[in-house]
Motif scaffolding. Structure first.
Motif, short mmCIF file in Angstrom:
data_model
loop_
_atom_site.label_atom_id
_atom_site.label_comp_id
_atom_site.label_asym_id
_atom_site.label_seq_id
_atom_site.Cartn_x
_atom_site.Cartn_y
_atom_site.Cartn_z
N GLU A 225 -0.41 13.62 -1.74
CA GLU A 225 -1.32 13.56 -2.48
C GLU A 225 -0.39 12.48 -3.53
O GLU A 225 -0.07 12.05 -4.32
N GLY A 226 0.47 13.92 -4.03
CA GLY A 226 2.01 13.84 -4.61
C GLY A 226 2.42 13.08 -4.28
O GLY A 226 2.97 11.20 -5.20
N LEU A 227 2.38 12.77 -3.27
CA LEU A 227 3.59 11.30 -2.49
C LEU A 227 3.53 9.91 -3.24
O LEU A 227 4.36 9.48 -3.78
N ALA B 102 1.17 9.48 -4.63
CA ALA B 102 0.42 8.67 -6.53
C ALA B 102 2.61 8.41 -7.01
O ALA B 102 2.70 7.79 -8.08
N LEU B 103 3.25 8.58 -6.43
CA LEU B 103 4.77 7.60 -6.90
C LEU B 103 5.06 7.10 -6.21
O LEU B 103 5.97 5.89 -6.56
N TYR B 104 4.15 6.01 -5.41
CA TYR B 104 4.35 5.35 -4.53
C TYR B 104 4.15 3.64 -5.31
O TYR B 104 2.69 4.32 -5.36
N ASP B 105 3.91 2.69 -5.87
CA ASP B 105 3.05 1.62 -6.12
C ASP B 105 2.81 1.21 -5.13
O ASP B 105 3.40 1.45 -4.25
N GLU B 106 1.09 0.53 -5.23
CA GLU B 106 0.52 -0.01 -4.43
C GLU B 106 0.85 -1.00 -3.17
O GLU B 106 0.81 -1.16 -2.35
N HIS B 107 2.26 -1.93 -3.46
CA HIS B 107 2.86 -2.54 -2.77
C HIS B 107 3.97 -2.01 -2.57
O HIS B 107 5.30 -3.15 -2.07
N ALA B 108 4.52 -0.56 -2.69
CA ALA B 108 5.68 -0.53 -2.61
C ALA B 108 6.18 -0.03 -1.05
O ALA B 108 5.40 -0.51 -0.05
N VAL B 109 7.51 -0.57 -0.28
CA VAL B 109 7.93 -0.66 0.70
C VAL B 109 8.68 0.95 0.94
O VAL B 109 9.64 0.96 0.31
N LEU C 9 7.86 0.55 8.65
CA LEU C 9 8.33 0.13 7.69
C LEU C 9 7.10 -0.23 6.96
O LEU C 9 6.24 -1.03 6.89
N PRO C 10 6.71 1.62 6.84
CA PRO C 10 5.59 1.61 5.82
C PRO C 10 5.46 0.66 4.59
O PRO C 10 6.14 0.86 3.66
N ASN C 11 4.21 -0.34 5.04
CA ASN C 11 4.07 -0.62 3.11
C ASN C 11 2.77 -1.21 2.51
O ASN C 11 3.18 -1.78 2.14
N THR C 12 1.94 -0.50 2.67
CA THR C 12 0.28 -0.24 2.09
C THR C 12 0.31 1.61 1.80
O THR C 12 1.09 2.36 2.67
N PRO C 13 -1.01 1.55 1.15
CA PRO C 13 -1.06 2.87 0.73
C PRO C 13 -1.62 3.95 2.21
O PRO C 13 -0.88 5.17 2.77
N ASP C 14 -2.31 2.85 2.56
CA ASP C 14 -2.35 3.97 4.23
C ASP C 14 -1.65 4.26 5.41
O ASP C 14 -0.93 4.63 5.65
N LYS C 15 -0.23 2.82 5.41
CA LYS C 15 0.63 3.30 6.08
C LYS C 15 1.36 4.88 5.48
O LYS C 15 2.04 5.23 6.58
N ARG D 115 0.80 7.06 3.74
CA ARG D 115 -0.10 8.09 3.68
C ARG D 115 -0.13 8.85 5.60
O ARG D 115 0.57 10.08 5.48
N ASP D 116 -0.04 7.64 6.44
CA ASP D 116 0.12 7.99 8.13
C ASP D 116 1.47 8.67 8.76
O ASP D 116 1.88 9.51 8.96
N TYR D 117 2.62 8.41 7.78
CA TYR D 117 4.23 8.65 7.75
C TYR D 117 4.41 10.33 7.45
O TYR D 117 4.24 11.23 7.79
N PHE D 118 3.66 10.32 5.85
CA PHE D 118 3.95 11.40 5.65
C PHE D 118 2.73 12.47 5.46
O PHE D 118 3.75 13.50 5.78
N GLU D 119 1.49 12.41 7.10
CA GLU D 119 1.21 12.72 7.01
C GLU D 119 1.68 13.21 8.15
O GLU D 119 1.62 14.52 8.30
N LYS D 120 2.26 12.94 9.01
CA LYS D 120 2.92 12.94 10.19
C LYS D 120 4.51 14.09 10.27
O LYS D 120 3.72 14.94 10.36
#
Length: 127
Positions: free
Chosen positions: A21-23, A25-32, A41-47, A49-54
């Protein structure tokens, strides 16, 4: 007032504490994110999340900055680039391994979620 290195320190603390969640919170909603350990290339909040959880599921995961490599470049107003080398460490099949990676960020410090783009890739072996 937040400075560019503060964002990097917050980001590394979140990685080292397994704080997805802390990670996020640092990324803009349109961040790549151009990630170190994925060809996607995760470019949505859900993608993201998936990358950082894995990634966060890796045993012994930690990251440390090579301080002397950090370079901060002001671009305009509250826009900065941040680059350098950090060292990932985590368990792979029962062995703790180190992965040096170079990174670059584009930050907009006027935003509460300042990371606009983040690229990280393993340092290639020399020829």
């Amino acid at each position: 007032m937040r400075i560019p290195k503060d964002v990097l320190v917050e980001w590394m603390d979140a990685v080292n504490n397994g704080d997805v969640e802390g990670l996020l919170a640092l990324y803009d909603e349109h961040a790549v994110l151009i990630p170190t350990f994925s060809n996607k290339l995760p470019n949505t909040p859900d993608k993201l999340r998936d990358y950082f959880e894995k990634l966060g599921s890796r045993e012994g995961l930690s990251i440390a900055l090579h301080e002397k490599t950090l370079h901060v470049q002001p671009i305009k107003d509250d826009i900065y680039t941040l680059s350098g080398i950090y060292n990932w460490r985590f368990d792979v099949e029962g062995e703790m391994l180190n992965f040096e990676a170079r990174f670059s960020y584009i930050l907009d410090l006027s935003k509460p979620r300042p990371i606009m783009q983040h690229h990280s890739s393993q340092v290639p072996r020399m020829l």
